[in-house]
Design a protein around this motif. Sequence first.
Motif, PDB file in Angstrom:
ATOM      1  N   ARG A   1       0.767  -1.275   0.077  1.00  0.00           N
ATOM      2  CA  ARG A   1       0.261  -0.043  -0.051  1.00  0.00           C
ATOM      3  C   ARG A   1       0.665   1.191   0.130  1.00  0.00           C
ATOM      4  O   ARG A   1       0.449   2.373  -0.660  1.00  0.00           O
ATOM      5  CB  ARG A   1      -0.967  -0.032   1.307  1.00  0.00           C
ATOM      6  CG  ARG A   1      -1.998  -1.180   1.257  1.00  0.00           C
ATOM      7  CD  ARG A   1      -3.114  -0.780   0.122  1.00  0.00           C
ATOM      8  NE  ARG A   1      -2.721  -1.383  -1.378  1.00  0.00           N
ATOM      9  CZ  ARG A   1      -3.107  -1.075  -2.263  1.00  0.00           C
ATOM     10  NH1 ARG A   1      -4.084  -0.159  -2.395  1.00  0.00           N
ATOM     11  NH2 ARG A   1      -2.658  -1.888  -3.443  1.00  0.00           N
TER      12      ARG A   1
ATOM     13  N   ASP B   1      -1.191   4.762  -1.187  1.00  0.00           N
ATOM     14  CA  ASP B   1      -2.295   4.574  -0.274  1.00  0.00           C
ATOM     15  C   ASP B   1      -1.776   4.888   1.098  1.00  0.00           C
ATOM     16  O   ASP B   1      -1.648   3.876   1.919  1.00  0.00           O
ATOM     17  CB  ASP B   1      -3.461   3.496  -0.497  1.00  0.00           C
ATOM     18  CG  ASP B   1      -4.441   3.531   0.108  1.00  0.00           C
ATOM     19  OD1 ASP B   1      -4.720   4.761   0.739  1.00  0.00           O
ATOM     20  OD2 ASP B   1      -5.512   2.700   0.035  1.00  0.00           O
TER      21      ASP B   1
ATOM     22  N   GLU C   1      -3.064   6.011   4.161  1.00  0.00           N
ATOM     23  CA  GLU C   1      -3.986   5.542   5.174  1.00  0.00           C
ATOM     24  C   GLU C   1      -4.042   4.097   5.351  1.00  0.00           C
ATOM     25  O   GLU C   1      -4.041   3.481   6.196  1.00  0.00           O
ATOM     26  CB  GLU C   1      -5.494   6.056   4.757  1.00  0.00           C
ATOM     27  CG  GLU C   1      -5.272   7.685   5.239  1.00  0.00           C
ATOM     28  CD  GLU C   1      -4.972   7.845   6.515  1.00  0.00           C
ATOM     29  OE1 GLU C   1      -5.449   7.326   7.269  1.00  0.00           O
ATOM     30  OE2 GLU C   1      -4.270   8.974   6.811  1.00  0.00           O
ATOM     31  N   ALA C   2      -4.313   3.382   4.075  1.00  0.00           N
ATOM     32  CA  ALA C   2      -4.077   2.117   3.970  1.00  0.00           C
ATOM     33  C   ALA C   2      -2.864   1.321   4.844  1.00  0.00           C
ATOM     34  O   ALA C   2      -2.829   0.232   5.552  1.00  0.00           O
ATOM     35  CB  ALA C   2      -4.502   1.220   2.739  1.00  0.00           C
TER      36      ALA C   2
END
Length: 125
Positions: free
Chosen positions: A57, A62, A64-65
């Motif tokens: 991720r 990404d 946040e993930a």
Amino acid sequence: MDTSYPREERPPPKRGPPPAAPAPRDHLIWAIFNTLYMNFCCLGFVALAFAVKARDRKVAGDVEAARHFSSKARCYNALATAGSVVLPLLLGALIVTGVIHLSKLAHESVGFFTYQFSGTDDEDQ
């Protein structure tokens, strides 16, 4: 007039946007270590899976993930490490206390097995 030597000319500090938050850590090395050496209840393997997900991720962008998976990897790594360190210490303590208890029990029962009867029988007379 300032006559000190050497004169230090410092440029004014640059003002700009604050630096971006650092990328989350993936805890991959810790997870590999827990998987190979201290795999208590397969928690090291679970931590490795979440660490790989966090790294994927992070590479994909990404954040946040990646933070979510990184947090889970850290949690499972901590549990695996604590379980693999605490349980052998607890087992060792139980063995030591058991040995101490058995030695006291054996020492107290020596008197029962070494009881000597007297040479005279008062009941027969």
